[in-house]
Scaffold this active site. Structure first.
Site, PDB file in Angstrom:
ATOM      1  N   ILE A  82      45.983   2.780 -38.390  1.00 48.83           N
ATOM      2  CA  ILE A  82      45.480   2.628 -37.016  1.00 48.83           C
ATOM      3  C   ILE A  82      45.135   1.161 -36.730  1.00 48.83           C
ATOM      4  O   ILE A  82      44.427   0.516 -37.501  1.00 48.83           O
ATOM      5  CB  ILE A  82      44.253   3.540 -36.765  1.00 48.83           C
ATOM      6  CG1 ILE A  82      44.687   5.006 -36.794  1.00 48.83           C
ATOM      7  CG2 ILE A  82      43.578   3.199 -35.432  1.00 48.83           C
ATOM      8  CD1 ILE A  82      43.560   6.003 -36.640  1.00 48.83           C
TER       9      ILE A  82
ATOM     10  N   GLU B 102      47.537  11.309 -37.488  1.00 53.26           N
ATOM     11  CA  GLU B 102      47.384   9.855 -37.555  1.00 53.26           C
ATOM     12  C   GLU B 102      46.844   9.434 -38.916  1.00 53.26           C
ATOM     13  O   GLU B 102      45.687   9.715 -39.222  1.00 53.26           O
ATOM     14  CB  GLU B 102      46.368   9.365 -36.507  1.00 53.26           C
ATOM     15  CG  GLU B 102      46.738   9.612 -35.075  1.00 53.26           C
ATOM     16  CD  GLU B 102      45.876   8.779 -34.114  1.00 53.26           C
ATOM     17  OE1 GLU B 102      46.469   8.082 -33.301  1.00 53.26           O
ATOM     18  OE2 GLU B 102      44.639   8.820 -34.205  1.00 53.26           O
TER      19      GLU B 102
ATOM     20  N   GLY C 280      49.459   2.578 -35.346  1.00 49.74           N
ATOM     21  CA  GLY C 280      50.283   1.380 -35.507  1.00 49.74           C
ATOM     22  C   GLY C 280      51.525   1.300 -34.641  1.00 49.74           C
ATOM     23  O   GLY C 280      52.364   0.422 -34.841  1.00 49.74           O
TER      24      GLY C 280
ATOM     25  N   ASN D 254      45.261   6.427 -25.716  1.00 53.29           N
ATOM     26  CA  ASN D 254      43.848   6.582 -26.045  1.00 53.29           C
ATOM     27  C   ASN D 254      43.128   5.265 -25.742  1.00 53.29           C
ATOM     28  O   ASN D 254      43.354   4.267 -26.420  1.00 53.29           O
ATOM     29  CB  ASN D 254      43.731   6.965 -27.531  1.00 53.29           C
ATOM     30  CG  ASN D 254      42.293   7.196 -27.965  1.00 53.29           C
ATOM     31  OD1 ASN D 254      41.371   7.092 -27.157  1.00 53.29           O
ATOM     32  ND2 ASN D 254      42.099   7.500 -29.241  1.00 53.29           N
ATOM     33  N   TYR D 255      42.282   5.294 -24.741  1.00 50.17           N
ATOM     34  CA  TYR D 255      41.592   4.068 -24.312  1.00 50.17           C
ATOM     35  C   TYR D 255      40.567   3.579 -25.345  1.00 50.17           C
ATOM     36  O   TYR D 255      40.177   2.423 -25.328  1.00 50.17           O
ATOM     37  CB  TYR D 255      40.853   4.319 -22.987  1.00 50.17           C
ATOM     38  CG  TYR D 255      41.687   4.257 -21.735  1.00 50.17           C
ATOM     39  CD1 TYR D 255      42.958   4.813 -21.664  1.00 50.17           C
ATOM     40  CD2 TYR D 255      41.178   3.651 -20.586  1.00 50.17           C
ATOM     41  CE1 TYR D 255      43.698   4.765 -20.482  1.00 50.17           C
ATOM     42  CE2 TYR D 255      41.906   3.594 -19.405  1.00 50.17           C
ATOM     43  CZ  TYR D 255      43.161   4.156 -19.356  1.00 50.17           C
ATOM     44  OH  TYR D 255      43.877   4.104 -18.187  1.00 50.17           O
ATOM     45  N   LYS D 256      40.074   4.503 -26.176  1.00 49.00           N
ATOM     46  CA  LYS D 256      38.994   4.188 -27.125  1.00 49.00           C
ATOM     47  C   LYS D 256      37.829   3.508 -26.394  1.00 49.00           C
ATOM     48  O   LYS D 256      37.526   3.870 -25.253  1.00 49.00           O
ATOM     49  CB  LYS D 256      39.536   3.341 -28.285  1.00 49.00           C
ATOM     50  CG  LYS D 256      40.644   4.079 -29.058  1.00 49.00           C
ATOM     51  CD  LYS D 256      40.948   3.496 -30.406  1.00 49.00           C
ATOM     52  CE  LYS D 256      42.021   4.342 -31.079  1.00 49.00           C
ATOM     53  NZ  LYS D 256      42.398   3.869 -32.403  1.00 49.00           N
TER      54      LYS D 256
ATOM     55  N   SER E  61      45.810   0.363 -29.318  1.00 49.54           N
ATOM     56  CA  SER E  61      45.567  -1.085 -29.287  1.00 49.54           C
ATOM     57  C   SER E  61      46.649  -1.912 -28.618  1.00 49.54           C
ATOM     58  O   SER E  61      46.339  -2.864 -27.901  1.00 49.54           O
ATOM     59  CB  SER E  61      45.303  -1.608 -30.704  1.00 49.54           C
ATOM     60  OG  SER E  61      46.320  -1.202 -31.586  1.00 49.54           O
TER      61      SER E  61
ATOM     62  N   HIS F 129      39.173  12.885 -33.748  1.00 50.46           N
ATOM     63  CA  HIS F 129      39.862  11.617 -34.005  1.00 50.46           C
ATOM     64  C   HIS F 129      39.270  10.992 -35.265  1.00 50.46           C
ATOM     65  O   HIS F 129      38.079  11.191 -35.546  1.00 50.46           O
ATOM     66  CB  HIS F 129      39.694  10.679 -32.801  1.00 50.46           C
ATOM     67  CG  HIS F 129      40.595   9.482 -32.877  1.00 50.46           C
ATOM     68  ND1 HIS F 129      40.282   8.374 -33.623  1.00 50.46           N
ATOM     69  CD2 HIS F 129      41.818   9.248 -32.337  1.00 50.46           C
ATOM     70  CE1 HIS F 129      41.278   7.495 -33.524  1.00 50.46           C
ATOM     71  NE2 HIS F 129      42.219   8.006 -32.750  1.00 50.46           N
TER      72      HIS F 129
HETATM   73  O1  G3P Z   1      44.613   7.716 -31.052  1.00 53.05           O
HETATM   74  C1  G3P Z   1      45.538   6.696 -31.197  1.00 53.05           C
HETATM   75  C2  G3P Z   1      45.124   5.655 -32.128  1.00 53.05           C
HETATM   76  O2  G3P Z   1      44.244   6.009 -33.124  1.00 53.05           O
HETATM   77  C3  G3P Z   1      46.211   4.757 -32.588  1.00 53.05           C
HETATM   78  O3  G3P Z   1      45.688   3.497 -32.482  1.00 53.05           O
HETATM   79  O4  G3P Z   1      45.708   1.134 -32.100  1.00 53.05           O
HETATM   80  O5  G3P Z   1      47.114   2.104 -33.914  1.00 53.05           O
HETATM   81  O6  G3P Z   1      47.737   2.471 -31.533  1.00 53.05           O
HETATM   82  P1  G3P Z   1      46.621   2.232 -32.510  1.00 53.05           P
END
Ligand code: G3P
Length: 228
Positions: free
Chosen positions: A146, A141, A182, A9-11, A204, A93
Site C-alpha cells: 500500500i 490488499e 500500489g 479510497n480518499y483515506k 495515493s 481496511h
Molecule cells: O484502499 C486502497 C488503498 O489501500 C491502496 O492504496 O495508495 O497503494 O493506492 P494505494
C-alpha cells in the site's frame, strides 16, 4: 460481463475534504460516464453528505461502527451513512482493522440499511473468509504494498489469481473481487482485470496527484481495455 469496478479510497489525505475532494469526485463521475466502468468513491464521513449531493456516482464511507443507534458517542452508524446519502462502506481496511465479530455485525448493519459492504482482507485465505461472512464485495490488499507504487498486479500476481480461485471455487460465482495496493498506472489496472479481478482500489496516486483527473482517466481506461 459486469462493468469493471473502480474504487477510489480518499483515506485521510489533505485532498480528502474540501475543494480538492469535490474535484476528484467530479472527475470520477466523468470517468464513469466516459468509460464503461462503475466508479465508487470512499470519502471521509464529513464529506458524504456534501459530495453525494454533487455527483451521481456511488459515494461510500471508509468504515462503519457495528453499533445500533443510541448511546454511542463518536461512533458512526450505518443509519448515519444511509441518511447522509452514502451507498455503502468499506470495512476492515488494513489501516482500520476490525475483529471478526465487528466485520460480521458491520456487514449485517449495512445490509439492514440497504447499504453494501466492501470488505478488505490482506491475503487470499482471509479474502475467502470475509466472503463467507457475507461481504457484498471483497477487496484483497497486501498491506506491505500500500502506497509504495509497486502494484499487487505486477509484483504479486499470484495473490490475485489465488484470491479469485479460492473464492470462485467455493461457490461464490458472482461476488465482485477487487484488488488494490500500489496501483499507479494503466498497465497495473489492466493487469488486475486480466488476472481475473473485477476491479481495483486505488488511493495515493490519485489523492497525491497534481492532476488527479488525468490519473483517474488513465486508470479507468486501463480497467476497460479488456473485455472479459
Ligand atoms: O484502499 C486502497 C488503498 O489501500 C491502496 O492504496 O495508495 O497503494 O493506492 P494505494
Amino acid at each position: 460481463a459486469n462493468k469493471p469496478i473502480f474504487v477510489i479510497n480518499y483515506k485521510a489525505y489533505e485532498t480528502s475534504y474540501g475543494h480538492q475532494a469535490l474535484l476528484i469526485a467530479k472527475a470520477s463521475e466523468k470517468a464513469e460516464l466516459e468509460f464503461s466502468i462503475k466508479t465508487i468513491i470512499a470519502v471521509p464521513f464529513t464529506e458524504i453528505w456534501r459530495i453525494s449531493k454533487e455527483v451521481s456516482i456511488d459515494v461510500i464511507a471508509q468504515h462503519v461502527d457495528p453499533i445500533i443507534p443510541g448511546q454511542g458517542t463518536g461512533f458512526i452508524t450505518a443509519e448515519m451513512i444511509a441518511g447522509s446519502g452514502g451507498k455503502g462502506s468499506i470495512l476492515n481496511h488494513s489501516e482500520h482493522k476490525l475483529k471478526i465479530f465487528e466485520i460480521e455485525k458491520g456487514i449485517e448493519r449495512l445490509k439492514l440499511n440497504n447499504l453494501y459492504s466492501i470488505v478488505c482482507a490482506e491475503t487470499p485465505r482471509s479474502s475467502l473468509a470475509v466472503a463467507n461472512l457475507g461481504a457484498d464485495i471483497v477487496a484483497m490488499e497486501p498491506p506491505d504494498l500500500i502506497g509504495t507504487g509497486v502494484s499487487v498486479s505486477k509484483s504479486k500476481p499470484e495473490l490475485v489469481t489465488k484470491t479469485v480461485e479460492k473464492i470462485r471455487n467455493s461457490g461464490f460465482k458472482k461476488i465482485p473481487i477487487l484488488v488494490g495496493a500500489g496501483i499507479v498506472d494503466k498497465e497495473d489496472a489492466r493487469k488486475a482485470i486480466k488476472l481475473g479481478a473485477d476491479g481495483i482500489l486505488v488511493s495515493s496516486i490519485i489523492m497525491k496527484s497534481k492532476e488527479p483527473e488525468k490519473k483517474i482517466f488513465e486508470l479507468a481506461e486501463g480497467l476497460n481495455s479488456l473485455n472479459k
